[in-house]
Write a protein that holds these residues in place. Structure first.
Motif, PDB file in Angstrom:
ATOM      1  N   THR A  16      85.524  20.810  24.134  1.00 43.67           N
ATOM      2  CA  THR A  16      85.350  21.991  23.299  1.00 43.67           C
ATOM      3  C   THR A  16      83.955  21.979  22.694  1.00 43.67           C
ATOM      4  O   THR A  16      83.290  20.940  22.635  1.00 43.67           O
ATOM      5  N   LYS A  17      83.512  23.156  22.221  1.00 45.84           N
ATOM      6  CA  LYS A  17      82.171  23.269  21.645  1.00 45.84           C
ATOM      7  C   LYS A  17      82.225  24.077  20.354  1.00 45.84           C
ATOM      8  O   LYS A  17      82.935  25.082  20.272  1.00 45.84           O
ATOM      9  N   THR A  18      81.445  23.647  19.377  1.00 47.78           N
ATOM     10  CA  THR A  18      81.288  24.411  18.149  1.00 47.78           C
ATOM     11  C   THR A  18      80.195  25.459  18.337  1.00 47.78           C
ATOM     12  O   THR A  18      79.414  25.390  19.291  1.00 47.78           O
ATOM     13  N   PHE A  19      80.124  26.397  17.415  1.00 47.84           N
ATOM     14  CA  PHE A  19      79.085  27.430  17.471  1.00 47.84           C
ATOM     15  C   PHE A  19      77.706  26.789  17.380  1.00 47.84           C
ATOM     16  O   PHE A  19      76.791  27.151  18.124  1.00 47.84           O
ATOM     17  N   SER A  20      77.562  25.815  16.483  1.00 53.82           N
ATOM     18  CA  SER A  20      76.258  25.162  16.307  1.00 53.82           C
ATOM     19  C   SER A  20      75.856  24.375  17.554  1.00 53.82           C
ATOM     20  O   SER A  20      74.679  24.333  17.921  1.00 53.82           O
ATOM     21  N   ALA A  21      76.850  23.752  18.228  1.00 47.42           N
ATOM     22  CA  ALA A  21      76.553  23.006  19.452  1.00 47.42           C
ATOM     23  C   ALA A  21      76.089  23.951  20.558  1.00 47.42           C
ATOM     24  O   ALA A  21      75.169  23.635  21.320  1.00 47.42           O
ATOM     25  N   LEU A  22      76.702  25.116  20.633  1.00 48.00           N
ATOM     26  CA  LEU A  22      76.304  26.108  21.641  1.00 48.00           C
ATOM     27  C   LEU A  22      74.923  26.674  21.320  1.00 48.00           C
ATOM     28  O   LEU A  22      74.144  26.986  22.217  1.00 48.00           O
ATOM     29  N   SER A  23      74.636  26.799  20.042  1.00 44.66           N
ATOM     30  CA  SER A  23      73.317  27.277  19.630  1.00 44.66           C
ATOM     31  C   SER A  23      72.235  26.283  20.037  1.00 44.66           C
ATOM     32  O   SER A  23      71.174  26.657  20.554  1.00 44.66           O
ATOM     33  N   GLU A  24      72.517  25.003  19.827  1.00 44.57           N
ATOM     34  CA  GLU A  24      71.559  23.966  20.213  1.00 44.57           C
ATOM     35  C   GLU A  24      71.391  23.915  21.734  1.00 44.57           C
ATOM     36  O   GLU A  24      70.292  23.704  22.251  1.00 44.57           O
ATOM     37  N   LEU A  25      72.497  24.115  22.457  1.00 40.29           N
ATOM     38  CA  LEU A  25      72.469  24.055  23.915  1.00 40.29           C
ATOM     39  C   LEU A  25      71.649  25.195  24.517  1.00 40.29           C
ATOM     40  O   LEU A  25      70.823  24.987  25.407  1.00 40.29           O
ATOM     41  N   GLY A  54      69.701  27.533  22.757  1.00 47.42           N
ATOM     42  CA  GLY A  54      68.502  27.960  22.042  1.00 47.42           C
ATOM     43  C   GLY A  54      68.670  29.326  21.408  1.00 47.42           C
ATOM     44  O   GLY A  54      67.709  29.884  20.873  1.00 47.42           O
ATOM     45  N   LEU A  55      69.877  29.874  21.452  1.00 44.44           N
ATOM     46  CA  LEU A  55      70.156  31.188  20.857  1.00 44.44           C
ATOM     47  C   LEU A  55      70.650  31.010  19.432  1.00 44.44           C
ATOM     48  O   LEU A  55      71.262  30.010  19.086  1.00 44.44           O
ATOM     49  N   ARG A  56      70.403  32.019  18.595  1.00 49.20           N
ATOM     50  CA  ARG A  56      70.788  31.945  17.192  1.00 49.20           C
ATOM     51  C   ARG A  56      71.612  33.172  16.801  1.00 49.20           C
ATOM     52  O   ARG A  56      71.486  34.247  17.393  1.00 49.20           O
ATOM     53  N   GLY A  57      72.462  32.982  15.808  1.00 50.72           N
ATOM     54  CA  GLY A  57      73.159  34.070  15.160  1.00 50.72           C
ATOM     55  C   GLY A  57      73.784  35.087  16.086  1.00 50.72           C
ATOM     56  O   GLY A  57      74.590  34.789  16.962  1.00 50.72           O
ATOM     57  N   GLY A  58      73.379  36.360  15.865  1.00 51.90           N
ATOM     58  CA  GLY A  58      73.963  37.475  16.603  1.00 51.90           C
ATOM     59  C   GLY A  58      73.725  37.413  18.098  1.00 51.90           C
ATOM     60  O   GLY A  58      74.574  37.865  18.877  1.00 51.90           O
ATOM     61  N   ASN A  59      72.583  36.875  18.515  1.00 56.57           N
ATOM     62  CA  ASN A  59      72.299  36.785  19.952  1.00 56.57           C
ATOM     63  C   ASN A  59      73.313  35.885  20.651  1.00 56.57           C
ATOM     64  O   ASN A  59      73.830  36.213  21.717  1.00 56.57           O
ATOM     65  N   LEU A  60      73.612  34.739  20.045  1.00 50.46           N
ATOM     66  CA  LEU A  60      74.592  33.823  20.624  1.00 50.46           C
ATOM     67  C   LEU A  60      75.992  34.421  20.541  1.00 50.46           C
ATOM     68  O   LEU A  60      76.776  34.336  21.493  1.00 50.46           O
ATOM     69  N   LEU A  61      76.294  35.031  19.403  1.00 50.75           N
ATOM     70  CA  LEU A  61      77.618  35.624  19.204  1.00 50.75           C
ATOM     71  C   LEU A  61      77.905  36.711  20.236  1.00 50.75           C
ATOM     72  O   LEU A  61      79.039  36.858  20.706  1.00 50.75           O
TER      73      LEU A  61
END
Length: 251
Positions: free
Chosen positions: A189-198, A200-207
């Motif tokens: 499983t992955k957290t939001f912060s882990a996916l952001s680090e993976l 390079g996307l932040r906030g709304g772009n990753l969401l």
């Protein structure tokens, strides 16, 4: 060039043949061992995946009933206990290797019998939530490919629905970051912060990309603000892509 004595000595050829046979036996043993190891890994992954899925279903039942059942009702706790037992028993079906249509029909009949005992008009509100949760469970069972309908037939190419296929498969996987996100959940499983680090996307772009995968049922979120995990549909699509890549590379 081979020595003349070796050419004229049949014993040497016999020994070479024996060595080659031993070599082939060792090769087959290694291949079999690797396959057994792979089968064990897949079995363990499936077990962990099912455990995570049933845990998600249990959490979904608890939060769904708590959120949607009528508060001001004297039967609330009694009905909630009965609904919880029914829905959590259904979650245990996901651990089976195969579920036949008769079992699903029995579950539907069981829910109908429960509804016949409903004493109030406002019971429809609670049963609406139970039906919603039950339908979600049936969809998950179907996605695990363990449900065998009596009239099940192998689909052909003509049965492909272009609009559904593009919206639920091709469009979600056509983006590099979304495919990256899906791949990262193949074993954990992955957290939001882990996916952001993976990514390079932040906030709304990753969401935005996560929401695309959620809407396509390729991933799911354990609960509000919880970890993200791949669904059986998402995992099967990754396997399909891996096979297709092998086909392209070996072409």
């Amino acid at each position: 060039m081979e020595n003349v004595n070796e050419i004229n000595n049949p014993e040497i050829y016999d020994n070479r043949a024996k060595l080659e046979a031993i070599h082939q036996d060792i090769k087959r043993l290694m291949e079999r061992s690797n396959q057994e190891y792979l089968d064990l890994m897949l079995a363990n992954f499936k077990k962990d995946f099912i455990n995570s899925l049933t845990s998600y279903v249990a959490d979904d039942v608890e939060s769904g009933l708590e959120r949607s059942m009528v508060d001001q009702c004297e039967m609330r706790e009694t009905c909630k206990s009965r609904f919880t037992e029914f829905l959590k028993n259904n979650a245990d079906l996901m651990r089976r290797d195969s579920i036949f249509e008769e079992i699903i029909d029995e579950k539907k009949a069981e829910l109908s019998e429960i509804k016949k005992t409903a004493p109030f008009d406002m019971c429809d509100i609670c049963f609406s939530e139970v039906n919603t949760l039950f339908d979600k469970q049936l969809n998950l069972i179907s996605s695990l490919q363990i449900y065998n309908a009596n009239d099940e037939q192998k689909p052909d190419i003509s049965a492909i629905t272009e609009e559904i296929m593009v919206k639920s498969v091709l469009e979600p996987l056509s983006n590099k970051q979304r495919l990256q996100i899906l791949k990262s959940m193949a074993s954990e499983t992955k957290t939001f912060s882990a996916l952001s680090e993976l990514t390079g996307l932040r906030g709304g772009n990753l969401l935005f990309h996560i929401q695309k995968l959620l809407e396509s049922e390729l991933i799911l979120q354990r609960h509000e603000r919880g970890d993200y995990m791949i669904t059986n549909k998402g995992f099967n699509l990754l396997i399909m892509l891996a096979d297709f890549q092998k086909f392209i590379e070996n072409k």
